[in-house]
Design a protein around this motif. Structure first.
Motif, PDB file in Angstrom:
ATOM      1  N   ILE A  39      -6.241  -4.212   2.829  1.00 24.29           N
ATOM      2  CA  ILE A  39      -5.418  -3.702   1.721  1.00 24.29           C
ATOM      3  C   ILE A  39      -4.089  -4.454   1.668  1.00 24.29           C
ATOM      4  CG2 ILE A  39      -4.084  -1.699   0.928  1.00 24.29           C
ATOM      5  CD1 ILE A  39      -6.470   0.040   1.869  1.00 24.29           C
ATOM      6  N   ASN A  40      -3.475  -4.660   2.829  1.00 28.88           N
ATOM      7  CA  ASN A  40      -2.206  -5.391   2.874  1.00 28.88           C
ATOM      8  C   ASN A  40      -2.385  -6.839   2.418  1.00 28.88           C
ATOM      9  OD1 ASN A  40      -0.902  -3.109   3.822  1.00 28.88           O
ATOM     10  ND2 ASN A  40      -1.091  -3.676   5.964  1.00 28.88           N
ATOM     11  N   MET A  41      -3.504  -7.444   2.798  1.00 26.69           N
ATOM     12  CA  MET A  41      -3.784  -8.831   2.388  1.00 26.69           C
ATOM     13  C   MET A  41      -3.989  -8.917   0.878  1.00 26.69           C
ATOM     14  SD  MET A  41      -6.526 -10.955   1.413  1.00 26.69           S
ATOM     15  CE  MET A  41      -8.090 -10.569   2.184  1.00 26.69           C
ATOM     16  N   LEU A  42      -4.742  -7.973   0.320  1.00 28.48           N
ATOM     17  CA  LEU A  42      -5.021  -7.984  -1.119  1.00 28.48           C
ATOM     18  C   LEU A  42      -3.749  -7.816  -1.934  1.00 28.48           C
ATOM     19  CD1 LEU A  42      -8.269  -5.796  -1.333  1.00 28.48           C
ATOM     20  CD2 LEU A  42      -8.099  -8.273  -1.635  1.00 28.48           C
ATOM     21  N   THR A  43      -2.873  -6.919  -1.486  1.00 29.15           N
ATOM     22  CA  THR A  43      -1.660  -6.612  -2.255  1.00 29.15           C
ATOM     23  C   THR A  43      -0.514  -7.572  -1.955  1.00 29.15           C
ATOM     24  OG1 THR A  43      -0.908  -5.044  -0.559  1.00 29.15           O
ATOM     25  CG2 THR A  43      -2.237  -4.157  -2.378  1.00 29.15           C
ATOM     26  N   GLY A  44      -0.631  -8.297  -0.849  1.00 26.65           N
ATOM     27  CA  GLY A  44       0.451  -9.183  -0.452  1.00 26.65           C
ATOM     28  C   GLY A  44       1.635  -8.447   0.133  1.00 26.65           C
ATOM     29  N   LYS A  45       1.424  -7.178   0.488  1.00 26.84           N
ATOM     30  CA  LYS A  45       2.485  -6.355   1.083  1.00 26.84           C
ATOM     31  C   LYS A  45       2.119  -6.082   2.548  1.00 26.84           C
ATOM     32  CE  LYS A  45       4.626  -5.332  -2.909  1.00 26.84           C
ATOM     33  NZ  LYS A  45       6.037  -5.561  -3.216  1.00 26.84           N
ATOM     34  N   THR A  46       2.867  -6.639   3.454  1.00 23.61           N
ATOM     35  CA  THR A  46       2.504  -6.601   4.871  1.00 23.61           C
ATOM     36  C   THR A  46       2.380  -5.196   5.427  1.00 23.61           C
ATOM     37  OG1 THR A  46       3.825  -8.617   5.070  1.00 23.61           O
ATOM     38  CG2 THR A  46       3.041  -7.635   7.098  1.00 23.61           C
ATOM     39  N   HIS A  47       3.219  -4.286   4.966  1.00 22.32           N
ATOM     40  CA  HIS A  47       3.246  -2.946   5.556  1.00 22.32           C
ATOM     41  C   HIS A  47       2.893  -1.844   4.553  1.00 22.32           C
ATOM     42  CE1 HIS A  47       4.962  -4.775   9.101  1.00 22.32           C
ATOM     43  NE2 HIS A  47       5.965  -5.270   8.385  1.00 22.32           N
ATOM     44  N   LEU A  48       2.180  -2.184   3.492  1.00 25.04           N
ATOM     45  CA  LEU A  48       1.838  -1.161   2.493  1.00 25.04           C
ATOM     46  C   LEU A  48       0.945  -0.090   3.117  1.00 25.04           C
ATOM     47  CD1 LEU A  48       2.263  -0.540  -0.561  1.00 25.04           C
ATOM     48  CD2 LEU A  48      -0.006  -1.496  -0.930  1.00 25.04           C
ATOM     49  N   ALA A  49      -0.182  -0.513   3.689  1.00 25.95           N
ATOM     50  CA  ALA A  49      -1.056   0.407   4.417  1.00 25.95           C
ATOM     51  C   ALA A  49      -0.750   0.260   5.900  1.00 25.95           C
ATOM     52  CB  ALA A  49      -2.523   0.087   4.139  1.00 25.95           C
ATOM     53  N   LYS A  50      -0.657   1.369   6.586  1.00 27.92           N
ATOM     54  CA  LYS A  50      -0.289   1.336   8.001  1.00 27.92           C
ATOM     55  C   LYS A  50      -1.472   0.857   8.852  1.00 27.92           C
ATOM     56  CE  LYS A  50       3.268   4.910   7.886  1.00 27.92           C
ATOM     57  NZ  LYS A  50       3.322   5.104   6.425  1.00 27.92           N
ATOM     58  N   THR A  51      -1.244  -0.252   9.572  1.00 30.09           N
ATOM     59  CA  THR A  51      -2.281  -0.750  10.473  1.00 30.09           C
ATOM     60  C   THR A  51      -2.008  -0.222  11.876  1.00 30.09           C
ATOM     61  OG1 THR A  51      -1.012  -2.747  10.930  1.00 30.09           O
ATOM     62  CG2 THR A  51      -2.612  -2.850   9.131  1.00 30.09           C
ATOM     63  N   SER A  52      -3.070  -0.062  12.641  1.00 31.36           N
ATOM     64  CA  SER A  52      -2.928   0.469  13.986  1.00 31.36           C
ATOM     65  C   SER A  52      -4.068  -0.036  14.857  1.00 31.36           C
ATOM     66  CB  SER A  52      -2.945   2.008  13.958  1.00 31.36           C
ATOM     67  OG  SER A  52      -2.996   2.516  15.271  1.00 31.36           O
TER      68      SER A  52
END
Length: 200
Positions: A39-52
């Motif tokens: 999701i972050n890759m698609l949107t170009g937003k590194t922290h849009l969806a929280k990765t863990s």
């Protein structure tokens, strides 16, 4: 192309999801399949969806508004064994409620780790989607972890397995959050669906 992406709301049930008729594209997969990274890759937003590194972190239906005219929806992962039975049942009810009752959902993207053999839990979920007439696509993740030849072989094996049950195979995409492989194809597919429903 995605110009803007913003978090809107986390919902515990489909009734709490945003009102309105904007098209929605939902993403789901087993825990630790790389959903947040994708999701972050698609949107170009590194922290849009929280990765863990800990699987099973997403426990709500998360809506992200894209370009002001469609929603990207992050659904909880399924099959996380360490959850209690009660929470697993609640999440299953939440997920199925959204998928079956959310009329705005144009397509469900089912994420599958390209490195693994077809998993029973994924195959059963795909069968359930088919039985309920849910429009979906398969997104193979983590393609950078394999050689191109091995990745293609694994995809072919997966599709061969699906062919035993399906006359017509769903669309599929091979992606990598690290190399951005598959990004344009997947976003173009979303754009085509949006255009077809006259939402642009």
């Amino acid at each position: 192309m995605i110009k803007t992406a913003e978090y809107i709301i986390s919902s515990a049930c489909v009734e709490q999801c945003p009102i309105g008729n904007m098209p929605e594209f939902a993403f789901i997969g087993r825990s630790n399949v790389g959903k947040s990274s994708l999701i972050n890759m698609l949107t170009g937003k590194t922290h849009l969806a929280k990765t863990s590194s800990t699987p099973g972190k997403t426990i709500y239906i998360n809506h992200f508004l894209i370009n002001g005219n469609w929603y990207l929806v992050d659904l909880p992962g399924y099959g996380y064994a360490k959850r209690g039975m009660k929470q697993r049942d609640e999440l299953q009810c939440m997920i199925s409620g959204y998928i079956l009752r959310r009329e705005q959902m144009m397509n469900l993207f089912l994420l599958v780790d390209i490195r693994h053999e077809p998993q029973r839990i994924d195959m059963e979920f795909i069968e359930w989607l088919g039985e309920n007439g849910v429009p979906f696509s398969i997104v193979f993740t983590k393609a950078d972890k394999l050689s191109k030849g091995r990745a293609a072989e694994n995809v072919r094996h997966y599709l061969d397995e699906l062919s035993k049950q399906w006359e017509e195979l769903p669309p599929y995409f091979v992606t990598s959050s690290e190399t951005r492989q598959g990004r344009d194809k997947l976003l173009n597919y979303i754009g085509t669906i949006i255009a077809s429903v006259g939402a642009e």
